[in-house]
Write a protein that holds these residues in place. Structure first.
Motif, PDB file in Angstrom:
ATOM      1  N   UNK A 257     -24.824 -86.889  45.697  1.00  0.00           N
ATOM      2  CA  UNK A 257     -25.219 -86.562  44.321  1.00  0.00           C
ATOM      3  C   UNK A 257     -24.429 -85.387  43.757  1.00  0.00           C
ATOM      4  N   UNK A 258     -24.201 -84.368  44.580  1.00  0.00           N
ATOM      5  CA  UNK A 258     -23.419 -83.199  44.159  1.00  0.00           C
ATOM      6  C   UNK A 258     -22.432 -82.853  45.259  1.00  0.00           C
ATOM      7  N   UNK A 259     -21.280 -82.378  44.889  1.00  0.00           N
ATOM      8  CA  UNK A 259     -20.301 -81.955  45.891  1.00  0.00           C
ATOM      9  C   UNK A 259     -20.228 -80.435  45.914  1.00  0.00           C
ATOM     10  N   UNK A 260     -19.895 -79.907  47.071  1.00  0.00           N
ATOM     11  CA  UNK A 260     -19.786 -78.457  47.226  1.00  0.00           C
ATOM     12  C   UNK A 260     -18.429 -77.984  46.740  1.00  0.00           C
ATOM     13  N   UNK A 261     -18.287 -76.660  46.633  1.00  0.00           N
ATOM     14  CA  UNK A 261     -17.003 -76.082  46.229  1.00  0.00           C
ATOM     15  C   UNK A 261     -15.932 -76.403  47.261  1.00  0.00           C
ATOM     16  N   UNK A 262     -16.320 -76.430  48.536  1.00  0.00           N
ATOM     17  CA  UNK A 262     -15.369 -76.772  49.604  1.00  0.00           C
ATOM     18  C   UNK A 262     -14.859 -78.198  49.426  1.00  0.00           C
ATOM     19  N   UNK A 263     -15.801 -79.129  49.156  1.00  0.00           N
ATOM     20  CA  UNK A 263     -15.415 -80.522  48.950  1.00  0.00           C
ATOM     21  C   UNK A 263     -14.567 -80.677  47.689  1.00  0.00           C
ATOM     22  N   UNK A 264     -14.921 -79.931  46.642  1.00  0.00           N
ATOM     23  CA  UNK A 264     -14.161 -80.019  45.392  1.00  0.00           C
ATOM     24  C   UNK A 264     -12.706 -79.576  45.608  1.00  0.00           C
ATOM     25  N   UNK A 265     -12.547 -78.459  46.337  1.00  0.00           N
ATOM     26  CA  UNK A 265     -11.197 -77.976  46.614  1.00  0.00           C
ATOM     27  C   UNK A 265     -10.385 -78.963  47.417  1.00  0.00           C
ATOM     28  N   UNK A 267     -10.838 -82.259  47.575  1.00  0.00           N
ATOM     29  CA  UNK A 267     -10.535 -83.467  46.810  1.00  0.00           C
ATOM     30  C   UNK A 267      -9.505 -83.202  45.714  1.00  0.00           C
ATOM     31  N   UNK A 268      -9.506 -82.017  45.151  1.00  0.00           N
ATOM     32  CA  UNK A 268      -8.460 -81.672  44.192  1.00  0.00           C
ATOM     33  C   UNK A 268      -7.091 -81.766  44.849  1.00  0.00           C
ATOM     34  N   UNK A 269      -7.008 -81.259  46.074  1.00  0.00           N
ATOM     35  CA  UNK A 269      -5.738 -81.312  46.810  1.00  0.00           C
ATOM     36  C   UNK A 269      -5.355 -82.740  47.143  1.00  0.00           C
ATOM     37  N   UNK A 270      -6.356 -83.561  47.547  1.00  0.00           N
ATOM     38  CA  UNK A 270      -6.080 -84.934  47.948  1.00  0.00           C
ATOM     39  C   UNK A 270      -5.651 -85.810  46.778  1.00  0.00           C
ATOM     40  N   UNK A 271      -6.203 -85.541  45.603  1.00  0.00           N
ATOM     41  CA  UNK A 271      -5.919 -86.383  44.436  1.00  0.00           C
ATOM     42  C   UNK A 271      -4.775 -85.861  43.576  1.00  0.00           C
ATOM     43  N   UNK A 272      -4.163 -84.756  43.995  1.00  0.00           N
ATOM     44  CA  UNK A 272      -3.148 -84.099  43.175  1.00  0.00           C
ATOM     45  C   UNK A 272      -1.988 -85.024  42.806  1.00  0.00           C
TER      46      UNK A 272
END
Length: 393
Positions: A257-265, A267-272
């Motif tokens: 339902x919600x992602x953490x800041x760690x997960x967000x960071x 995934x940002x790197x993975x989807x760059x």
């Protein structure tokens, strides 16, 4: 040196960051033409200008004022010539001058040297912009005219290969123990320096030898990524990159339902690279359709056109003859600050109105934590929160 006619090795120094990370890419690229962009042609012209300035400085007897002026006037006739090239190449020359004058003894200077690093890389060679040798130090200096990507000298593979080649060429003549590397990128106000020992350079050379052997044979594992693929000629059709980005875009697992800041960071790197890959693929598909090829499900169409005058002066003259006021046809706008600085000249601009310029903070941008710029935050520190306001409560 004829910069346009420079030959490039299969395992070139300028692409070393790519084939070291992704060895098979070097042979994969051979299937695609090496098309030079206008910005690359501008860079070539700027390098020619930089070369004659440095050559005139170090070898005035052989390359005197008359020869320098003749070459300069010839470069100014080139279609891509811009007056700002003179200023930017002067910054490069100034850095070399300051470096040379700071040394204990006058350096041995080599300009536009073809360096051979084939002891580590099959058929490996490249062209170094400037090499200075003084005492126990070998200094490799590289001029970057581009302004798209800021380049760092730290662990820079291109300059390190130049250093390996220069060391092999001069180790019998000079007691070289230290390596210095510098990148001068004046259009981004970037001067980056790094230094290490010859022992570290030679150890890195052994790593290069192993990776280069794989790259030469087109073997090893593909390693697609934002930096690795950026300038690869095969980037639009590379299956490894395609699969890599499709997996990142569609196979990232069940979303909570919600992602953490760690997960967000993460995934940002993975989807760059996903958006960049889509753009590269679209550009290739468009060129394929325009060439008469078939990309199922897609076609090339004419985009939205634009109108233009065949003779604007004559058209405006006719309108004015019919009673249209000139003030309705023209509007006066001031040049931007950057345009004024370019017209006046940076030095004179700073002297006349430099104190009337204020630099406003840019819009916050999200970048990698490795970026050299300091981090900013909206969080108020305790010192700011409890600072005396000067007002009685």
């Amino acid at each position: 040196m004829n910069h346009e006619g420079r030959k490039h090795a299969v395992l070139s120094a300028s692409a070393a960051h790519r084939w070291l990370m992704c060895p098979p890419s070097a042979r994969l690229e051979e299937q695609f033409p090496d098309t030079a962009s206008e910005s690359a042609a501008e860079g070539t012209l700027a390098h020619e200008l930089a070369e004659i300035k440095v050559r005139h400085y170090f070898y005035t007897v052989d390359f005197g004022r008359q020869k320098y002026t003749r070459r300069l006037n010839k470069l100014k006739k080139e279609a891509l010539w811009q007056d700002e090239m003179d200023r930017y190449t002067n910054e490069y020359l100034d850095y070399i001058k300051q470096t040379a004058l700071s040394l204990e003894s006058a350096p041995y200077a080599v300009i536009e040297m073809r360096v051979d690093y084939s002891a580590y890389v099959p058929d490996g060679f490249g062209t170094a912009d400037c090499i200075l040798i003084s005492g126990e130090t070998l200094h490799v200096i590289d001029f970057k005219y581009g302004k798209g990507v800021m380049v760092s000298a730290e662990e820079n593979a291109q300059l390190s290969l130049y250093a390996l080649g220069a060391y092999e060429a001069y180790k019998m003549l000079y007691p070289i123990k230290h390596i210095r590397m510098s990148i001068v990128q004046p259009r981004l106000d970037n001067i980056s320096e790094w230094e290490y020992t010859v022992e570290a350079l030679l150890k890195w050379g052994e790593y290069v030898r192993e990776r280069a052997a794989l790259a030469w044979k087109g073997e090893g594992d593909y390693a697609p990524g934002t930096d690795t693929c950026r300038f690869c000629r095969a980037k639009a059709r590379c299956r490894a990159r395609s699969d890599h980005n499709v997996k990142k875009a569609f196979d990232i697992g069940e979303l909570p339902p919600l992602i953490s800041a760690v997960e967000a960071g993460k995934r940002l790197a993975e989807l760059e690279d996903v958006v960049k890959y889509q753009k590269d693929l679209q550009e290739w598909a468009l060129s394929e359709c325009l060439a008469g090829g078939d990309v199922p499900g897609w076609k090339a169409v004419e985009g939205r056109g634009s109108r233009d005058w065949t003779d604007m002066d004559k058209a405006f003259e006719m309108l004015q003859e019919q009673g249209v006021d000139r003030a309705m046809l023209w509007e006066e706008r001031p040049l931007t600050l950057a345009q004024v600085e370019k017209v006046v000249g940076k030095k004179e601009f700073n002297g006349l109105v430099g104190d009337m310029v204020v630099k406003r903070p840019g819009k916050p941008a999200l970048v990698r934590s490795s970026d050299k710029r300091p981090a900013i935050t909206n969080k108020v520190s305790a010192a700011e929160a409890f600072a005396p306001s000067g007002v009685d409560q």
